[in-house]
Design a protein around this motif. Structure first.
Motif, mmCIF file in Angstrom:
data_model
loop_
_atom_site.group_PDB
_atom_site.id
_atom_site.type_symbol
_atom_site.label_atom_id
_atom_site.label_comp_id
_atom_site.label_asym_id
_atom_site.label_seq_id
_atom_site.Cartn_x
_atom_site.Cartn_y
_atom_site.Cartn_z
ATOM 1 N N CYS A 62 0.793 -1.239 0.000
ATOM 2 C CA CYS A 62 0.000 0.000 0.000
ATOM 3 C C CYS A 62 0.820 1.282 0.000
ATOM 4 O O CYS A 62 0.336 2.325 -0.442
ATOM 5 C CB CYS A 62 -0.938 0.014 1.209
ATOM 6 S SG CYS A 62 -1.989 -1.455 1.320
ATOM 7 N N LEU A 63 2.038 1.214 0.520
ATOM 8 C CA LEU A 63 2.801 2.450 0.693
ATOM 9 C C LEU A 63 3.330 3.055 -0.604
ATOM 10 O O LEU A 63 3.821 4.174 -0.604
ATOM 11 C CB LEU A 63 3.943 2.255 1.684
ATOM 12 C CG LEU A 63 3.518 2.127 3.141
ATOM 13 C CD1 LEU A 63 4.730 2.108 4.060
ATOM 14 C CD2 LEU A 63 2.556 3.228 3.552
ATOM 15 N N GLN A 64 3.198 2.343 -1.721
ATOM 16 C CA GLN A 64 3.577 2.960 -2.988
ATOM 17 C C GLN A 64 2.729 4.211 -3.232
ATOM 18 O O GLN A 64 3.206 5.185 -3.813
ATOM 19 C CB GLN A 64 3.375 1.999 -4.175
ATOM 20 C CG GLN A 64 4.139 0.717 -4.115
ATOM 21 C CD GLN A 64 3.333 -0.394 -3.442
ATOM 22 O OE1 GLN A 64 2.846 -0.249 -2.331
ATOM 23 N NE2 GLN A 64 3.225 -1.528 -4.108
ATOM 24 N N CYS A 65 1.482 4.186 -2.768
ATOM 25 C CA CYS A 65 0.564 5.318 -2.981
ATOM 26 C C CYS A 65 0.168 5.998 -1.668
ATOM 27 O O CYS A 65 0.049 7.219 -1.617
ATOM 28 C CB CYS A 65 -0.704 4.843 -3.676
ATOM 29 S SG CYS A 65 -0.408 4.073 -5.289
ATOM 30 N N HIS A 66 -0.043 5.213 -0.636
ATOM 31 C CA HIS A 66 -0.568 5.734 0.638
ATOM 32 C C HIS A 66 0.567 6.145 1.574
ATOM 33 O O HIS A 66 0.708 5.623 2.680
ATOM 34 C CB HIS A 66 -1.469 4.681 1.300
ATOM 35 C CG HIS A 66 -2.712 4.416 0.535
ATOM 36 N ND1 HIS A 66 -3.845 5.178 0.668
ATOM 37 C CD2 HIS A 66 -2.999 3.460 -0.398
ATOM 38 C CE1 HIS A 66 -4.788 4.711 -0.134
ATOM 39 N NE2 HIS A 66 -4.293 3.665 -0.789
ATOM 40 N N THR A 67 1.379 7.079 1.104
ATOM 41 C CA THR A 67 2.482 7.599 1.883
ATOM 42 C C THR A 67 2.498 9.121 1.727
ATOM 43 O O THR A 67 1.615 9.679 1.094
ATOM 44 C CB THR A 67 3.810 6.949 1.443
ATOM 45 O OG1 THR A 67 4.822 7.271 2.379
ATOM 46 C CG2 THR A 67 4.213 7.354 0.042
ATOM 47 N N ILE A 68 3.475 9.763 2.283
ATOM 48 C CA ILE A 68 3.606 11.212 2.122
ATOM 49 C C ILE A 68 4.839 11.463 1.254
ATOM 50 O O ILE A 68 5.916 10.990 1.614
ATOM 51 C CB ILE A 68 3.752 11.912 3.490
ATOM 52 C CG1 ILE A 68 2.543 11.605 4.374
ATOM 53 C CG2 ILE A 68 3.939 13.414 3.324
ATOM 54 C CD1 ILE A 68 1.208 12.116 3.871
ATOM 55 N N PRO A 69 4.725 12.117 0.127
ATOM 56 C CA PRO A 69 3.505 12.670 -0.447
ATOM 57 C C PRO A 69 2.629 11.559 -1.026
ATOM 58 O O PRO A 69 3.133 10.540 -1.502
ATOM 59 C CB PRO A 69 3.994 13.609 -1.544
ATOM 60 C CG PRO A 69 5.312 13.034 -1.964
ATOM 61 C CD PRO A 69 5.890 12.392 -0.729
ATOM 62 N N LEU A 70 1.307 11.786 -0.980
ATOM 63 C CA LEU A 70 0.348 10.836 -1.548
ATOM 64 C C LEU A 70 0.599 10.696 -3.046
ATOM 65 O O LEU A 70 1.019 11.652 -3.700
ATOM 66 C CB LEU A 70 -1.077 11.315 -1.292
ATOM 67 C CG LEU A 70 -1.501 11.373 0.181
ATOM 68 C CD1 LEU A 70 -2.836 12.083 0.312
ATOM 69 C CD2 LEU A 70 -1.568 9.982 0.786
ATOM 70 N N ALA A 71 0.354 9.513 -3.568
ATOM 71 C CA ALA A 71 0.591 9.270 -4.996
ATOM 72 C C ALA A 71 -0.627 8.578 -5.614
ATOM 73 O O ALA A 71 -1.437 7.964 -4.909
ATOM 74 C CB ALA A 71 1.830 8.391 -5.165
ATOM 75 N N GLN A 72 -0.726 8.643 -6.920
ATOM 76 C CA GLN A 72 -1.742 7.934 -7.704
ATOM 77 C C GLN A 72 -3.173 8.221 -7.233
ATOM 78 O O GLN A 72 -4.045 7.367 -7.333
ATOM 79 C CB GLN A 72 -1.486 6.418 -7.647
ATOM 80 C CG GLN A 72 -0.119 5.992 -8.045
ATOM 81 C CD GLN A 72 0.024 5.823 -9.546
ATOM 82 O OE1 GLN A 72 -0.950 5.709 -10.265
ATOM 83 N NE2 GLN A 72 1.253 5.828 -10.004
ATOM 84 N N GLY A 73 -3.399 9.393 -6.656
ATOM 85 C CA GLY A 73 -4.747 9.761 -6.222
ATOM 86 C C GLY A 73 -5.163 9.192 -4.886
ATOM 87 O O GLY A 73 -6.339 9.262 -4.520
ATOM 88 N N ALA A 74 -4.235 8.602 -4.151
ATOM 89 C CA ALA A 74 -4.576 8.064 -2.826
ATOM 90 C C ALA A 74 -5.070 9.204 -1.937
ATOM 91 O O ALA A 74 -4.429 10.250 -1.874
ATOM 92 C CB ALA A 74 -3.363 7.386 -2.198
ATOM 93 N N PRO A 75 -6.199 9.006 -1.230
ATOM 94 C CA PRO A 75 -6.770 10.095 -0.440
ATOM 95 C C PRO A 75 -6.227 10.206 0.982
ATOM 96 O O PRO A 75 -6.545 11.156 1.684
ATOM 97 C CB PRO A 75 -8.257 9.754 -0.416
ATOM 98 C CG PRO A 75 -8.302 8.273 -0.528
ATOM 99 C CD PRO A 75 -7.118 7.895 -1.377
ATOM 100 N N GLU A 83 -2.879 6.181 11.206
ATOM 101 C CA GLU A 83 -3.310 6.537 9.859
ATOM 102 C C GLU A 83 -4.133 5.420 9.220
ATOM 103 O O GLU A 83 -5.115 5.678 8.517
ATOM 104 C CB GLU A 83 -2.100 6.860 8.977
ATOM 105 C CG GLU A 83 -1.423 8.163 9.323
ATOM 106 C CD GLU A 83 -0.156 8.422 8.525
ATOM 107 O OE1 GLU A 83 0.322 9.574 8.565
ATOM 108 O OE2 GLU A 83 0.377 7.494 7.864
ATOM 109 N N THR A 84 -3.761 4.192 9.475
ATOM 110 C CA THR A 84 -4.487 3.054 8.924
ATOM 111 C C THR A 84 -5.887 2.971 9.528
ATOM 112 O O THR A 84 -6.866 2.749 8.803
ATOM 113 C CB THR A 84 -3.709 1.747 9.157
ATOM 114 O OG1 THR A 84 -2.428 1.868 8.530
ATOM 115 C CG2 THR A 84 -4.437 0.550 8.585
ATOM 116 N N ILE A 85 -6.003 3.161 10.835
ATOM 117 C CA ILE A 85 -7.319 3.141 11.478
ATOM 118 C C ILE A 85 -8.179 4.273 10.936
ATOM 119 O O ILE A 85 -9.373 4.094 10.670
ATOM 120 C CB ILE A 85 -7.190 3.219 13.018
ATOM 121 C CG1 ILE A 85 -6.532 1.942 13.553
ATOM 122 C CG2 ILE A 85 -8.544 3.459 13.685
ATOM 123 C CD1 ILE A 85 -7.306 0.663 13.273
#
Length: 129
Positions: A62-75, A83-85
């Motif tokens: 998941c961290l390819q997109c759900h990281t900082i900075p967000l990528a690929q439109g991850a909200p 953060e996961t909760i």
């Protein structure tokens, strides 16, 4: 006379339909649910936790997109337990990882069922950190 016969046939047919419903067996017990809920705890003999079991999956998948900075439109980010909760509470997280259709996560393709089961077991165990 013909109307009386027709009315009696309709009444008989109606009684047969309601009398032979499949809502119970001969003992009067209701039929089991023909479409039971899917397994809600894939591994009831193990307590699955975020730290020991789920974090590595999220880091890898998941961290390819759900990281900082967000990528690929991850909200939202999913770098930490908090953060996961937050992601789980505000999105259809479990539906998307189980999906076989349009909104599957990760977008590269559905996770293997064994991996999904670990995440579902974590949910069933109470999202323990």
């Amino acid at each position: 006379m013909r109307t009386l016969l027709l009315n009696n046939l309709i009444l008989l047919f109606t009684l047969l339909c309601f009398g032979c419903s499949s809502g119970s067996d001969d003992s009067g017990n209701p039929d089991p649910d023909p479409d039971p809920d899917p397994i809600t705890n894939p591994n009831p003999n193990k307590t699955t936790t975020y730290t020991n079991d789920v974090k590595a999956i999220l880091d890898d998948q998941c961290l390819q997109c759900h990281t900082i900075p967000l990528a690929q439109g991850a909200p939202f980010a999913m770098r930490t337990y908090a953060e996961t909760i937050n992601a789980i509470n505000n999105r259809e997280f479990f539906l998307r990882i189980k999906s076989t259709g349009f909104n599957v996560m990760p977008p590269e393709g559905r996770l293997p069922q064994e991996t999904i089961d670990i995440i579902l077991d974590w949910e069933a165990d109470g999202l323990i950190e």
